[in-house]
Design an enzyme around this catalytic site. Structure first.
Site, short mmCIF file in Angstrom:
data_model
loop_
_atom_site.label_atom_id
_atom_site.label_comp_id
_atom_site.label_asym_id
_atom_site.label_seq_id
_atom_site.Cartn_x
_atom_site.Cartn_y
_atom_site.Cartn_z
CE1 TYR A 101 -3.64 2.62 1.04
CE2 TYR A 101 -1.77 3.58 2.24
CZ TYR A 101 -3.05 3.70 1.71
OH TYR A 101 -3.73 4.88 1.84
CD GLU A 189 -5.73 4.62 -0.89
OE1 GLU A 189 -5.93 5.19 0.20
OE2 GLU A 189 -6.57 3.89 -1.45
#
Ligand code: GDP
Ligand code: MN
Length: 379
Positions: A101, A189
């Site tokens: 992530y 993101e």
């Protein structure tokens, strides 16, 4: 303003972030021809403003163009977290060795962009943060200098031990920082950032939110807004030049000035109620704004009572009263309205309201207590 994945990808790829080529479709046959053009196994992905599409069945693998059409048929029209899927993205399937992530957000506490990275990617990062906070590393970036090379490498080595992978990830973080600053993002993101069995690092998802305040400077980005993916009340409010945020409560609020609107919401909560919205009708006085505001608020079935809290300065309270009068003559308002007003032209305002059988209060506490009681009685 949230972007769809296919829009975010365009911004990412423009900065050089490695991502598979792909295209967007709104029918199964379009999906089929894109899959044929890409060749091989593809991934079909629902384009909605929500995470967790994978878990909801909105991400499917297809080995042939025919399977791609079937998958698109299933996903188009599907509802994910209350949002109807109108488009799908088709990308060549990547082979995945690991999922990480990488996120970059504008952090209020440190007043800086903050990187958050985790080797436990793919799944909900909120869950990782709650259960295994040690698996997340945060680094705040000083906007005067940007992301420094040693910061990028530090973050990258938290994800990968192998130098070649870490170098590739560090470069992607620098590119992500460029995307973030160049487009006025509040969030950018990549989840998942994956490694492939042949040692490449690529981004398989793109989530981008643009700060609304950036859009006047960037009409090109403003064009990316998808109103069909937003709350209808917020779309109507933006068109009417009202600052409106829909909330879950039952007390509708019409207030002039953002500070007074916040104080009003605080007071509604203090007296045991729940605001149905934040709404600032602005400092100028324009009866049309009041009419639009009432139209939007009364279209929310949760609203059981409405509070006007108007402090007349530049705003003339008689204009607001006229707005209420006009609205009531144009469409039915079935819930009770409590009006508190004071300041410029209040004598005239009270007179206008009296003419339509309404009274105005001047005390804010009294008005809020009254509207909360009315909403409770109707609930
Ligand atoms: P989200 O669940 O809405 O965040 O959608 P993502 O784009 O992140 O996809 C969810 C999951 O689908 C990823 O974490 C991957 O495990 C899987 N996935 C997405 N793209 C591919 C791909 O190209 N190949 C494979 N094997 N899996 C993929
Ligand atoms: Mn994702």
């Amino acid at each position: 303003m949230n972007l769809h994945e296919y829009q975010g990808r365009t911004l990412f790829r423009a900065e050089g972030i490695p991502m598979p080529d792909g295209d967007v479709a709104s029918t199964p046959s379009e999906a089929e021809s894109i899959a044929r053009r890409l060749g091989g196994t593809v991934v079909i992905k629902a384009q909605v403003h929500a995470g967790g599409r994978g878990k909801a069945g909105g991400v499917k693998l297809a080995r042939t163009p025919g399977e791609a059409a079937d998958a698109a048929e299933k996903i188009l029209g599907m509802t994910i977290k209350g949002l109807v899927v109108q488009r799908v993205l088709i990308v060549p399937a990547a082979e995945i060795a690991s999922e990480a992530y990488v996120g970059l957000i504008m952090d209020r506490a440190s007043q800086r962009p903050v990187f958050m990275v985790s080797p436990a990617g793919g799944i909900d990062i909120e869950e990782v943060a709650a259960k295994t906070p040690g698996k997340i590393r945060r680094v705040a970036v000083d906007p005067r200098y940007g992301l420094l090379p040693h910061q990028a490498m530090g973050l990258a080595f938290f994800l990968y031990r192998e130098v070649s992978l870490a170098r590739a990830a560090a470069r992607i973080m620098e590119q992500l920082y460029q995307v973030f600053t160049a487009n006025g993002c509040s969030l950018a993101e990549i989840n998942p950032l994956v490694t492939t069995p042949d040692g490449k690092v690529i981004a398989l998802d793109a989530k981008v939110a643009i700060d609304d305040n950036e859009l006047d400077r960037r009409p090109d980005l403003a064009l990316l807004r998808d109103e069909s993916a937003e709350a209808p009340s917020e779309v109507q409010a933006r068109r009417a030049n009202l600052t409106f945020i829909k909330l879950e409560g039952n007390v509708g609020c019409v207030v002039n000035g953002a500070g007074l609107a916040m104080a009003t919401m605080d007071l509604v909560k203090y007296y045991g109620g729940e605001p149905a919205n934040f709404l600032d009708i602005g400092g100028s006085s324009n009866p049309d704004k009041v009419v639009n505001a009432l139209r939007i608020i009364t279209s929310d079935p949760n609203v059981k009572a409405i509070l006007f809290n108007i402090f007349g300065g530049i705003t003339r309270t008689d204009d607001v009263a006229n707005g209420i009068k006009t609205a009531l003559s144009q469409f039915p308002v079935k819930v009770p309205i409590v009006v508190r007003l004071t300041g410029t032209n209040e004598v005239e305002a009270v007179e206008i309201l009296r003419g339509i059988g309404m009274t105005a209060l001047s005390d804010m506490d009294e008005a809020v207590q009254k509207v909360v009681a009315l909403a409770r009685k109707a609930a």
